[in-house]
Design a protein around this motif. Structure first.
Motif, PDB file in Angstrom:
ATOM      1  N   LEU A  27      19.037 -28.403 -50.021  1.00  0.00           N
ATOM      2  CA  LEU A  27      17.729 -28.026 -49.484  1.00  0.00           C
ATOM      3  C   LEU A  27      17.675 -28.195 -47.971  1.00  0.00           C
ATOM      4  O   LEU A  27      17.171 -27.321 -47.251  1.00  0.00           O
ATOM      5  N   VAL A  28      18.199 -29.294 -47.476  1.00  0.00           N
ATOM      6  CA  VAL A  28      18.210 -29.532 -46.027  1.00  0.00           C
ATOM      7  C   VAL A  28      19.089 -28.494 -45.336  1.00  0.00           C
ATOM      8  O   VAL A  28      18.710 -27.941 -44.293  1.00  0.00           O
ATOM      9  N   LEU A  32      17.437 -26.206 -42.542  1.00  0.00           N
ATOM     10  CA  LEU A  32      17.796 -26.478 -41.154  1.00  0.00           C
ATOM     11  C   LEU A  32      18.764 -25.463 -40.559  1.00  0.00           C
ATOM     12  O   LEU A  32      18.932 -25.418 -39.342  1.00  0.00           O
ATOM     13  N   SER A  33      19.381 -24.646 -41.395  1.00  0.00           N
ATOM     14  CA  SER A  33      20.297 -23.638 -40.880  1.00  0.00           C
ATOM     15  C   SER A  33      19.597 -22.666 -39.941  1.00  0.00           C
ATOM     16  O   SER A  33      20.192 -22.166 -38.983  1.00  0.00           O
ATOM     17  N   TYR A  34      18.330 -22.410 -40.195  1.00  0.00           N
ATOM     18  CA  TYR A  34      17.584 -21.477 -39.345  1.00  0.00           C
ATOM     19  C   TYR A  34      17.280 -22.062 -37.974  1.00  0.00           C
ATOM     20  O   TYR A  34      16.964 -21.343 -37.037  1.00  0.00           O
ATOM     21  N   TYR A  80      28.511 -18.395 -39.992  1.00  0.00           N
ATOM     22  CA  TYR A  80      27.322 -18.983 -40.619  1.00  0.00           C
ATOM     23  C   TYR A  80      26.315 -17.924 -41.049  1.00  0.00           C
ATOM     24  O   TYR A  80      25.109 -18.105 -40.948  1.00  0.00           O
ATOM     25  N   THR A  81      26.809 -16.799 -41.519  1.00  0.00           N
ATOM     26  CA  THR A  81      25.953 -15.727 -42.027  1.00  0.00           C
ATOM     27  C   THR A  81      26.513 -15.291 -43.384  1.00  0.00           C
ATOM     28  O   THR A  81      27.576 -15.724 -43.795  1.00  0.00           O
ATOM     29  N   VAL A  82      25.801 -14.414 -44.028  1.00  0.00           N
ATOM     30  CA  VAL A  82      26.296 -13.820 -45.267  1.00  0.00           C
ATOM     31  C   VAL A  82      26.482 -12.338 -44.986  1.00  0.00           C
ATOM     32  O   VAL A  82      25.526 -11.619 -44.706  1.00  0.00           O
ATOM     33  N   GLY A  83      27.727 -11.901 -45.003  1.00  0.00           N
ATOM     34  CA  GLY A  83      28.039 -10.504 -44.724  1.00  0.00           C
ATOM     35  C   GLY A  83      27.640 -10.055 -43.332  1.00  0.00           C
ATOM     36  O   GLY A  83      27.367  -8.881 -43.124  1.00  0.00           O
ATOM     37  N   GLY A  84      27.594 -10.973 -42.367  1.00  0.00           N
ATOM     38  CA  GLY A  84      27.236 -10.638 -40.992  1.00  0.00           C
ATOM     39  C   GLY A  84      25.749 -10.545 -40.740  1.00  0.00           C
ATOM     40  O   GLY A  84      25.318 -10.281 -39.622  1.00  0.00           O
ATOM     41  N   THR A  89      21.210 -16.855 -42.738  1.00  0.00           N
ATOM     42  CA  THR A  89      21.845 -18.100 -42.300  1.00  0.00           C
ATOM     43  C   THR A  89      21.555 -19.229 -43.269  1.00  0.00           C
ATOM     44  O   THR A  89      22.437 -20.038 -43.573  1.00  0.00           O
ATOM     45  N   GLY A  90      20.332 -19.321 -43.765  1.00  0.00           N
ATOM     46  CA  GLY A  90      19.975 -20.368 -44.716  1.00  0.00           C
ATOM     47  C   GLY A  90      20.791 -20.275 -45.997  1.00  0.00           C
ATOM     48  O   GLY A  90      21.230 -21.289 -46.536  1.00  0.00           O
ATOM     49  N   LEU A  91      20.998 -19.065 -46.480  1.00  0.00           N
ATOM     50  CA  LEU A  91      21.811 -18.872 -47.680  1.00  0.00           C
ATOM     51  C   LEU A  91      23.249 -19.309 -47.422  1.00  0.00           C
ATOM     52  O   LEU A  91      23.877 -19.936 -48.283  1.00  0.00           O
ATOM     53  N   ALA A  92      23.767 -19.019 -46.234  1.00  0.00           N
ATOM     54  CA  ALA A  92      25.121 -19.461 -45.889  1.00  0.00           C
ATOM     55  C   ALA A  92      25.185 -20.986 -45.868  1.00  0.00           C
ATOM     56  O   ALA A  92      26.170 -21.581 -46.324  1.00  0.00           O
TER      57      ALA A  92
END
Length: 122
Positions: A27-28, A32-34, A80-84, A89-92
């Protein structure tokens, strides 16, 4: 296996503790990724000293000009992305934390299985 407390508090299983800790970390990581900065970190900033970035190209003389892309630079979770897609970012972050805890759980299981059992003396 149970964690014992001398205060008489209820027992908490190791699995419950690890899963609770993993859930909190995921969850963190997702939230926090964003907030992570897109600016270069300390190492990137240091290697780029003496250069300027123009249209995503380095100009000038710096250590970073001799850098090469990593073999996994085109992988689905690169940068730190998903598929660019930087909106994911949060999902990554969630996927990275989940993968880390999957490895942790596997190692704990292996180590606990390999541990010799203790005989209780009553």
């Amino acid at each position: 296996m149970y964690l014992l407390r001398s205060t008489g508090a209820p027992r908490v299983s190791l699995n419950a503790f690890l899963f609770g800790f993993a859930a909190a970390a995921v969850l963190v990581a997702g939230a926090l990724s964003y907030l992570a900065s897109s600016q270069p970190d300390g190492l990137d900033a240091t290697t780029q000293r003496g250069c300027t970035v123009v249209a995503e190209q380095l100009e000038g003389e710096c250590i970073a000009q001799s850098a090469e892309d990593h073999e996994l630079a085109d992988s689905p979770l690169a940068d730190y992305t998903v598929g660019g897609d930087s909106a994911l970012t949060g999902l990554a972050g969630i996927l990275g934390a989940a993968a880390t805890f999957a490895v942790l759980f596997a190692l704990v299981r292996i180590l606990l299985a390999a541990r010799p059992s203790r005989s209780r003396v009553g």
